[in-house]
Design an enzyme around this catalytic site. Structure first.
Site, short mmCIF file in Angstrom:
data_model
loop_
_atom_site.label_atom_id
_atom_site.label_comp_id
_atom_site.label_asym_id
_atom_site.label_seq_id
_atom_site.Cartn_x
_atom_site.Cartn_y
_atom_site.Cartn_z
N HIS A 47 23.42 -77.39 108.34
CA HIS A 47 22.10 -77.81 108.81
C HIS A 47 22.08 -79.29 109.14
O HIS A 47 23.05 -80.03 108.91
CB HIS A 47 21.02 -77.48 107.76
CG HIS A 47 21.20 -78.18 106.44
ND1 HIS A 47 20.76 -79.46 106.21
CD2 HIS A 47 21.76 -77.75 105.27
CE1 HIS A 47 21.03 -79.80 104.96
NE2 HIS A 47 21.65 -78.79 104.37
N CYS A 99 25.51 -77.42 100.45
CA CYS A 99 25.41 -77.13 101.87
C CYS A 99 26.23 -78.11 102.69
O CYS A 99 26.76 -79.08 102.18
CB CYS A 99 23.95 -77.17 102.32
SG CYS A 99 22.97 -75.80 101.66
#
Length: 374
Positions: free
Chosen positions: A189, A205
């Site tokens: 992301h 992440c």
């Protein structure tokens, strides 16, 4: 050749795309130098050159990342050994803090690789290793912080709401791609804190610069393979020379730590395999200790195991016997000198790395470097 790059402001760089001349190419890019102007910071220059902040700081020790000053010549590392393994889909090398994307070449078209700096998971928020794939793509994602994350922030005096809408306060940025790993809890992301790209700061992440994830997002289809690897040392043979690229190793939690040079040396031996090679071990250990990601030539191939055997050339008379025939890609020995020693023999002189290609800016970096670290 000196390349002078004139810029009207250091805007964020577009994706770094390399075209391979053949499927067997292992090294891409070229190191450069840049001369700073008064408004530059290393954080904004890192973003401009598609580098993580630590990636640029590490190769320019002693330079204040916030106030480098005008007229400083900085190394910009833009040369990479491609990660080992299949060249398809997305490959993320955790110690390198770098993502590689291999788009499928069109028929008769060039083979390309696109690469971006990334952040990875930290502490006990583990980024999983292995092969996974993209299962979902989201624009303007809403963030629902896990209970464990909310508890951590509450204990730090920074409580989080149960839901964070899309916008400048959302740490996911404007684009997110969900992976199958961890039952769908891991994402590639964007971020609202670009300065942290290249660090181990995210909760498991993979975080990218906002402009980078915006460029990558439309290229990735649901189902694209994603391979997560932990490869602090990469090697490649180029014209009989052994290229070495070393990065600080990361632990199971994604945290970088000081390299164990003896362990790194064993990894280098394993990467070389059965090839007879003259390694300058003092220089190789220096490169392994620095682990700054700059590629260096540390050895010469002593012979080519795949070369066809040929009868030795007869010695002319009455002249002295000729010097031993040089192996392909190696430096010929002077007459009467011994051939390059194999591994474990006395060391040859330290090889020289190629000088970075100078690049000069004429205006400062202007990318934003603010945000809320999550």
């Amino acid at each position: 050749m000196i390349c002078v790059l004139a810029l009207a402001g250091a805007k964020p760089a577009q994706a770094t795309t390399y075209t391979l001349s053949s499927p067997n190419d292992d090294v891409v890019g070229q190191d450069k130098t840049v001369v700073t102007v008064y408004e530059d910071t290393l954080y904004d220059l890192a973003r401009k050159f598609s580098l993580g902040s630590e990636e640029l700081i590490r190769v320019n020790p002693g330079v204040d990342p916030w106030l480098p000053g005008a007229g400083k010549t900085l190394i910009v590392p833009d040369r990479h050994i491609l990660p080992p393994g299949p060249r398809e889909g997305i490959v993320v090398n955790l110690p390198e803090h770098r993502l590689y994307y291999y788009p499928k070449p069109k028929r008769g078209g060039p083979i390309q690789v696109i690469t971006y700096p990334v952040s990875i998971g930290k502490m006990d928020w583990r980024t999983p290793l292995g092969v996974t794939h993209v299962i979902q793509k989201q624009k303007n994602p809403i963030w629902y912080p896990p209970e464990s994350v909310r508890k951590e922030h509450a204990e730090a005096g920074d409580p989080l709401p149960a839901m964070v809408p899309s916008g400048p306060d959302n740490p996911l940025g404007l684009f997110a791609m969900r992976l199958a790993a961890g039952n769908g809890t891991y994402l590639i992301h964007g971020t609202n804190n670009p300065i942290a790209v290249g660090l181990a700061v995210t909760h498991g992440c993979i975080r990218m610069y906002p402009d980078d994830v915006e460029a990558l997002f439309p290229l990735i289809a649901v189902g694209t393979q994603v391979r997560l690897i932990n490869q602090p040392i990469k090697v490649a043979w180029v014209d009989g020379e052994l290229m070495l690229e070393a990065h600080p190793p990361v632990d199971a939690q994604g945290q970088s730590f000081e390299p164990n040079v003896d362990q790194f040396a064993e990894m280098l031996r394993g990467a070389v395999g059965d090839t007879t090679v003259a390694i300058h071990w003092d220089y190789a250990r220096e490169v392994l200790q620095k682990a700054d990601g700059v590629i260096a030539t540390v050895a010469l191939e002593a012979n080519d195991p795949n070369a066809p055997e040929s009868a030795p050339a007869p010695a002319p008379a009455p002249a002295p016997a000729p010097a031993p025939e040089s192996a392909p890609g190696s430096t010929p020995s002077p007459a009467g000198a011994p051939p390059p020693p194999p591994v474990g023999a006395p060391q040859p002189a330290a090889p020289k790395t190629a000088a970075p290609q100078p690049v000069q800016t004429t205006a400062g970096a202007s990318g934003s470097a603010t945000g809320d670290t999550r």
